[in-house]
Design a protein around this motif. Structure first.
Motif, short mmCIF file in Angstrom:
data_model
loop_
_atom_site.label_atom_id
_atom_site.label_comp_id
_atom_site.label_asym_id
_atom_site.label_seq_id
_atom_site.Cartn_x
_atom_site.Cartn_y
_atom_site.Cartn_z
N PRO A 10 17.11 29.28 -20.54
CA PRO A 10 16.31 28.19 -20.00
C PRO A 10 16.38 28.05 -18.48
O PRO A 10 17.42 28.22 -17.88
CB PRO A 10 16.89 26.94 -20.68
N LEU A 12 15.39 29.85 -16.17
CA LEU A 12 15.44 31.04 -15.33
C LEU A 12 14.04 31.56 -15.03
O LEU A 12 13.86 32.42 -14.15
CB LEU A 12 16.33 32.12 -15.97
N ARG A 18 13.76 27.37 -7.94
CA ARG A 18 14.79 26.47 -8.48
C ARG A 18 16.05 26.55 -7.61
O ARG A 18 16.64 27.63 -7.49
CB ARG A 18 15.13 26.94 -9.90
N TYR A 23 20.49 29.82 -6.46
CA TYR A 23 19.93 30.94 -7.23
C TYR A 23 19.07 31.91 -6.41
O TYR A 23 18.55 32.88 -6.96
CB TYR A 23 19.11 30.38 -8.41
N ASN A 72 21.78 36.43 -19.85
CA ASN A 72 22.09 35.22 -19.10
C ASN A 72 21.52 34.07 -19.93
O ASN A 72 20.33 33.74 -19.83
CB ASN A 72 21.47 35.24 -17.70
N ALA A 74 22.02 31.12 -19.57
CA ALA A 74 21.90 29.94 -18.70
C ALA A 74 22.66 28.76 -19.31
O ALA A 74 23.78 28.94 -19.78
CB ALA A 74 20.43 29.64 -18.42
N ALA A 75 22.06 27.58 -19.36
CA ALA A 75 22.80 26.39 -19.81
C ALA A 75 23.28 26.53 -21.26
O ALA A 75 24.32 25.96 -21.63
CB ALA A 75 21.93 25.15 -19.66
N HIS A 78 26.92 27.42 -22.30
CA HIS A 78 27.99 26.42 -22.37
C HIS A 78 27.89 25.52 -23.59
O HIS A 78 28.77 24.68 -23.81
CB HIS A 78 27.96 25.55 -21.10
N HIS A 98 25.84 35.89 -14.98
CA HIS A 98 25.41 34.65 -14.34
C HIS A 98 25.18 34.94 -12.86
O HIS A 98 25.91 35.73 -12.26
CB HIS A 98 26.47 33.55 -14.49
N SER A 100 25.26 32.60 -10.45
CA SER A 100 26.26 31.84 -9.68
C SER A 100 27.66 32.07 -10.26
O SER A 100 27.80 32.54 -11.40
CB SER A 100 25.91 30.35 -9.73
N THR A 102 30.09 30.50 -12.03
CA THR A 102 30.16 29.27 -12.84
C THR A 102 31.53 28.61 -12.77
O THR A 102 31.64 27.40 -12.97
CB THR A 102 29.80 29.59 -14.30
N ARG A 105 31.87 25.93 -10.09
CA ARG A 105 30.96 24.80 -10.22
C ARG A 105 31.55 23.76 -11.18
O ARG A 105 32.75 23.74 -11.42
CB ARG A 105 29.59 25.32 -10.67
N ARG A 109 30.59 24.02 -16.88
CA ARG A 109 30.13 25.41 -16.80
C ARG A 109 31.27 26.41 -16.98
O ARG A 109 31.06 27.62 -16.93
CB ARG A 109 29.43 25.66 -15.46
C1 DQA Z 1 23.55 30.25 -14.77
C2 DQA Z 1 24.71 29.25 -14.71
C3 DQA Z 1 24.53 28.16 -15.73
O1 DQA Z 1 25.61 27.25 -15.67
C4 DQA Z 1 23.24 27.39 -15.47
O2 DQA Z 1 23.03 26.42 -16.47
C5 DQA Z 1 22.06 28.28 -15.33
C6 DQA Z 1 22.21 29.55 -14.63
C7 DQA Z 1 23.64 31.30 -13.67
O3 DQA Z 1 22.99 32.34 -13.82
O4 DQA Z 1 24.32 31.10 -12.65
O5 DQA Z 1 20.95 27.91 -15.71
O6 DQA Z 1 23.61 30.92 -16.01
#
Ligand code: DQA
Length: 138
Positions: A10, A12, A18, A23, A72, A74-75, A78, A98, A100, A102, A105, A109
């Motif tokens: 989600p 991405l 974004r 990112y 990836n 994404a959210a 987690h 990922h 970033s 994580t 952060r 995450r």
């Molecule tokens: C992410 C890190 C996740 O915590 C976040 O929810 C994302 C992107 C990343 O690629 O850094 O949507 O997966």
């Protein structure tokens, strides 16, 4: 030829606009075009969905025939026991990526339902995380 797929979860689809401070400002299509021309000897597909069940369907669909999945989630990384279970259920190795770092952060995450069953994890290198994952399969 290695058959690889990048599966993105989600939000991405918004890469490029974004939170560019986290990112980056490249869209995923721009990045993918570069990567595809850099690795012409690999088949690199891309799938993105904002919907948890669709991601699970795709993992199941490719998970017994492809050589590698770069995931990836994404959210959902987690939160999703379902995606974690799908990664465990299939035969194709999954590299979790990922953009970033994580772990640098928010605390929420730091947990991943993908990691325990991933072949490896690459995070914090921006979009280059995907490229490093591709290289790991080649
Ligand atoms: C992410 C890190 C996740 O915590 C976040 O929810 C994302 C992107 C990343 O690629 O850094 O949507 O997966």
């Amino acid at each position: 030829m290695k058959k690889l797929i990048i599966i993105n979860g989600p939000n991405l689809n918004l890469l490029g606009k974004r939170e560019p401070n986290i990112y980056g400002s490249l869209t995923f299509t721009e990045f993918l075009d570069k990567i595809k021309s850099k690795y012409p000897n690999a088949s690199i597909e891309h799938y993105q969905s904002n919907i948890e069940g669709e991601l699970i369907d795709k993992i199941q669909e490719v998970g017994f025939s492809y050589d590698g999945i770069i995931l990836n989630a994404a959210a959902y990384t987690h939160t999703s026991i379902g995606i974690g279970d799908a990664v465990k259920a299939i035969e194709t190795p999954v590299v979790e990526v990922h953009i970033s770092n994580t772990f640098g952060r928010e605390e929420f995450r730091h947990q991943s339902f993908v990691s325990p069953n991933a072949k490896g994890i690459i995070l914090g290198f921006g979009l280059q995380s995907y490229e490093l994952a591709i290289q790991s399969f080649l």
